[in-house]
Write a protein that holds these residues in place. Structure first.
Motif, PDB file in Angstrom:
ATOM      1  N   PRO A 128      39.734  35.052  31.868  1.00 43.93           N
ATOM      2  CA  PRO A 128      38.797  35.750  32.771  1.00 43.93           C
ATOM      3  C   PRO A 128      37.410  35.138  32.828  1.00 43.93           C
ATOM      4  CG  PRO A 128      39.272  37.068  30.812  1.00 43.93           C
ATOM      5  CD  PRO A 128      40.159  35.873  30.739  1.00 43.93           C
ATOM      6  N   SER A 129      37.031  34.395  31.788  1.00 43.08           N
ATOM      7  CA  SER A 129      35.686  33.807  31.860  1.00 43.08           C
ATOM      8  C   SER A 129      35.701  32.548  32.733  1.00 43.08           C
ATOM      9  CB  SER A 129      35.170  33.476  30.457  1.00 43.08           C
ATOM     10  OG  SER A 129      35.980  32.473  29.884  1.00 43.08           O
ATOM     11  N   SER A 130      36.881  32.007  32.997  1.00 45.08           N
ATOM     12  CA  SER A 130      36.949  30.754  33.755  1.00 45.08           C
ATOM     13  C   SER A 130      37.398  30.956  35.198  1.00 45.08           C
ATOM     14  CB  SER A 130      37.932  29.784  33.083  1.00 45.08           C
ATOM     15  OG  SER A 130      37.577  29.588  31.749  1.00 45.08           O
ATOM     16  N   TYR A 131      38.178  32.016  35.444  1.00 50.83           N
ATOM     17  CA  TYR A 131      38.723  32.217  36.788  1.00 50.83           C
ATOM     18  C   TYR A 131      38.535  33.671  37.197  1.00 50.83           C
ATOM     19  CZ  TYR A 131      40.610  27.782  35.466  1.00 50.83           C
ATOM     20  OH  TYR A 131      40.700  26.491  35.029  1.00 50.83           O
ATOM     21  N   ALA A 132      37.855  33.880  38.320  1.00 53.57           N
ATOM     22  CA  ALA A 132      37.574  35.248  38.757  1.00 53.57           C
ATOM     23  C   ALA A 132      37.720  35.344  40.265  1.00 53.57           C
ATOM     24  CB  ALA A 132      36.157  35.634  38.346  1.00 53.57           C
ATOM     25  N   VAL A 133      37.903  36.565  40.730  1.00 56.36           N
ATOM     26  CA  VAL A 133      38.025  36.809  42.164  1.00 56.36           C
ATOM     27  C   VAL A 133      36.824  37.631  42.612  1.00 56.36           C
ATOM     28  CG1 VAL A 133      39.389  38.007  43.928  1.00 56.36           C
ATOM     29  CG2 VAL A 133      40.547  36.717  42.126  1.00 56.36           C
ATOM     30  N   ALA A 149      36.748  28.286  38.323  1.00 55.42           N
ATOM     31  CA  ALA A 149      36.711  28.614  39.748  1.00 55.42           C
ATOM     32  C   ALA A 149      36.464  30.090  39.990  1.00 55.42           C
ATOM     33  CB  ALA A 149      38.036  28.211  40.402  1.00 55.42           C
ATOM     34  N   VAL A 150      35.782  30.352  41.094  1.00 51.43           N
ATOM     35  CA  VAL A 150      35.712  31.705  41.636  1.00 51.43           C
ATOM     36  C   VAL A 150      36.413  31.652  42.986  1.00 51.43           C
ATOM     37  CG1 VAL A 150      34.208  33.541  42.509  1.00 51.43           C
ATOM     38  CG2 VAL A 150      33.602  32.308  40.416  1.00 51.43           C
ATOM     39  N   ASP A 183      27.892  32.919  37.083  1.00 48.04           N
ATOM     40  CA  ASP A 183      27.301  32.392  35.851  1.00 48.04           C
ATOM     41  C   ASP A 183      28.349  32.275  34.738  1.00 48.04           C
ATOM     42  OD1 ASP A 183      24.963  32.279  37.181  1.00 48.04           O
ATOM     43  OD2 ASP A 183      24.017  34.002  36.195  1.00 48.04           O
ATOM     44  N   ALA A 184      29.246  33.271  34.689  1.00 47.44           N
ATOM     45  CA  ALA A 184      30.286  33.243  33.649  1.00 47.44           C
ATOM     46  C   ALA A 184      31.188  32.026  33.846  1.00 47.44           C
ATOM     47  CB  ALA A 184      31.105  34.532  33.696  1.00 47.44           C
ATOM     48  N   ALA A 185      31.573  31.771  35.092  1.00 44.25           N
ATOM     49  CA  ALA A 185      32.465  30.627  35.359  1.00 44.25           C
ATOM     50  C   ALA A 185      31.752  29.313  35.048  1.00 44.25           C
ATOM     51  CB  ALA A 185      32.932  30.662  36.814  1.00 44.25           C
ATOM     52  N   ARG A 186      30.459  29.246  35.360  1.00 45.23           N
ATOM     53  CA  ARG A 186      29.707  28.015  35.064  1.00 45.23           C
ATOM     54  C   ARG A 186      29.555  27.831  33.551  1.00 45.23           C
ATOM     55  NH1 ARG A 186      27.207  24.029  37.034  1.00 45.23           N
ATOM     56  NH2 ARG A 186      27.722  24.590  39.160  1.00 45.23           N
ATOM     57  N   THR A 187      29.210  28.934  32.859  1.00 45.27           N
ATOM     58  CA  THR A 187      29.049  28.841  31.400  1.00 45.27           C
ATOM     59  C   THR A 187      30.359  28.410  30.757  1.00 45.27           C
ATOM     60  OG1 THR A 187      27.449  30.620  31.530  1.00 45.27           O
ATOM     61  CG2 THR A 187      28.323  30.155  29.355  1.00 45.27           C
ATOM     62  N   SER A 188      31.451  28.961  31.258  1.00 44.89           N
ATOM     63  CA  SER A 188      32.755  28.595  30.705  1.00 44.89           C
ATOM     64  C   SER A 188      33.013  27.099  30.904  1.00 44.89           C
ATOM     65  CB  SER A 188      33.852  29.422  31.384  1.00 44.89           C
ATOM     66  OG  SER A 188      35.100  28.913  31.023  1.00 44.89           O
TER      67      SER A 188
END
Ligand code: NAD
Length: 519
Positions: free
Chosen positions: A169-174, A144-145, A17-22
């Motif tokens: 960190p709000s846009s790219y996470a592992v 991206a995740v 959700d964070a990556a989508r919101t970003s």
């Protein structure tokens, strides 16, 4: 060295959700923002080179040279290539093939990010196959995740650190984990899923993606043939095909899975393979610092089982050591196309060779084993190679070599049919995460010309047809009609440019003749 810790299952949806919101905040769209992310990623890679070298040594027993060549330098150069070209690629493109009467609408192609994407990596080149797509996603303006392969746990942990250190960190996470975590990720709505790995899981991903009409790029495996004709140079073929199978201990999706060799050249090829192996590893592969290990005991056991079940004859190698997941480069002469070493992808240092009568048989056998492999490697004369390429299909091909086409970082790489769909690397990585949005703009002054499209339609059809209908240059049997007038005007050329060239040449000749006769 950081250790792999699986991401808690109950946090995965929030990460998505964070990556989508970003993405929906539009912050990833400016090129300057993308470039700053890429530049930070570049320096994080530089700062973590020794950690990545060590991770790949622990995961795959791989030499520093191979890891630097195939992972670190690859990703760093890819980022620099993106940085150097991004401004050019993101520019609107003039749309091609537009009829003159539509030019006033300024048709163009905007390059837009697809959105929020999922990248699932594989273990064999854990860094390149995970960060490569991520670099494309950042360049295209996507969030991206990333889900690295759990089967290269040290590399997965290092990548998590790199991404956390370098990127927003709000846009790219592992997300770390195996099947449960990946399945949870697949429950989310993505704008693209980029998956690298085996075809069975590729099918699961494609089915899941279809439920939400999510586009996929699938980088899968293949039972790739090498075809060595009677006229090939046996020393070159031996050295080059061994290189392609020794790198990463054969755990390379695009290396040849088997070799079809003209019977007449088989003894020379085997002899050259013995010589080349001695040159590459003078004290044997097991004690060579340059030769890697199989990733884990599960993959080791799978390969051992393949080797045990072949009815072929081991000509070179054959030593295995379960304690170290070591498998010696092993050349096996097989008798039949039904041998498991031919029918299954080995993804390891097993080198089955099947003798064939001629090139026609080789092509026929290769097509019957796998119609659409990831790579294909013909060795022979130019005419032979052309024949092989004309009568087969594959994601890519290297002529007179093992997978050299896949070693060029800026050359688009991907499969065809069941070896994959979509391609990436270099500009193709940008393209694969980019939507080409066709846009027109209708000026006010054109309204009069547009009157034909508004009802009432009475009396308009004929006018419309006159304006828009193209005329075929072929008859009902598919034969091209000869336009005699045009032919006369064009003096045999069917194109305007050709006609002009011929007329200019004719005039020049006439002028020259005139000058010569009046001398
Ligand atoms: P792997 O074990 O690393 O798995 C790949 C990914 O799939 C991992 O991230 C894993 O977690 C995930 N996964 C596994 N099972 C899953 C499931 N049931 N649902 C969802 N995700 C799942 O690697 P692998 O698949 O064993 O890799 C080897 C295969 O990949 C070979 O066939 C090889 O040819 C192919 N490959 C292709 C390329 C390419 O670029 N075309 C590159 C490398 C490997």
């Amino acid at each position: 060295m950081s250790q792999l810790e699986h991401t808690p299952m109950d946090s995965i949806l929030a990460i998505h959700d964070a990556a989508r919101t970003s993405f929906l905040s539009h912050k990833t769209r400016p090129v300057s923002w993308r470039l700053s992310q890429l530049r930070k990623l570049y320096w994080a890679l530089k700062d973590n080179e020794s950690a990545m070298l060590e991770a790949c040594r622990l995961d795959l027993g791989r030499s520093e040279f191979e890891t630097y060549l195939s992972e670190i330098c690859w990703c760093e150069n890819d980022i620099l290539f993106m940085c150097n070209n991004l401004e050019k690629w993101v520019k609107d493109e003039k749309a091609p093939d537009i009829p003159l009467m539509n030019m006033a609408l300024s048709p163009r192609i905007r390059k837009e990010p697809l959105g929020c994407v999922l990248v699932i990596g594989a273990y064999n080149f854990p860094i390149q196959l995970t960060l490569g797509p991520l670099i494309g996603a950042i360049s295209a303006g996507c969030t991206a995740v990333v889900k690295p392969s759990e089967n290269a746990p040290h590399a997965a942990a290092v990548m998590q650190k790199i991404i956390a250190d370098a990127l927003d960190p709000s846009s790219y996470a592992v997300v770390q984990g195996a099947i449960p975590e990946t399945s949870k990720l697949l429950e989310c709505k993505w704008d693209k899923i980029f998956y690298t790995g085996n075809a069975t899981v590729g099918t699961i991903i494609a089915k899941k993606a279809a439920e939400t009409l999510t586009p996929v790029t699938l980088e899968l495996g293949g039972r790739n043939p090498a075809i060595v004709s009677a006229s090939a140079d046996p020393r070159l073929a031996a050295r080059r095909l061994l290189w392609a199978k020794l790198l990463n201990a054969g755990q390379v999706c695009v290396s040849q899975n088997y070799i079809l060799v003209d019977r007449s050249i088989l003894p020379a090829l085997i002899s050259e393979m013995r010589t080349a192996l001695k040159e590459f590893h003078p004290n044997g592969a097991q004690s060579s610092p340059d030769y890697g290990r199989i990733v884990n005991s599960r993959q080791f056991e799978r390969l051992k089982k393949m080797l045990d079940s072949t009815t072929g004859k081991i000509l070179i190698g054959g030593t295995t050591d379960a304690a170290n997941n070591f498998i010696e480069p092993t050349v096996i002469e097989v008798e039949s196309i039904t041998d498991p070493l031919i029918t299954d992808e080995s993804f390891g240092p097993l080198i089955p060779i099947l003798a064939v009568a001629d090139l026609d048989e080789a092509i026929c056998v290769a097509n019957s084993i796998h119609e659409t492999p990831l790579g294909l490697y013909p060795f022979g004369t130019r005419a032979e190679v052309k024949k092989v390429l004309d009568q087969t299909r594959s994601g890519g091909a290297s002529i007179n070599d093992g997978f050299f086409h896949a070693s060029i970082p800026t050359l688009a790489f991907g499969g065809v049919g069941d070896s994959g769909q979509g391609a990436y690397r270099g500009k193709a990585s940008f393209d694969t995460f980019t939507h080409r949005r066709s846009v027109t703009s209708t000026p006010g002054w054109i309204e009069g010309l547009l009157s034909v499209r508004y009802p009432p339609y009475a009396g308009k059809l004929e006018k419309f047809r006159k304006q828009t209908d193209l005329k075929p240059n072929f008859d009902r049997d598919g034969r091209v009609k000869i336009a005699w007038t045009w032919l006369a005007l064009g003096l045999g050329s069917n194109s305007g440019v050709g006609a002009l060239g011929r007329w200019v040449a004719l005039m020049a000749l006439a002028l020259g003749l005139r000058q010569w006769t009046t001398r």
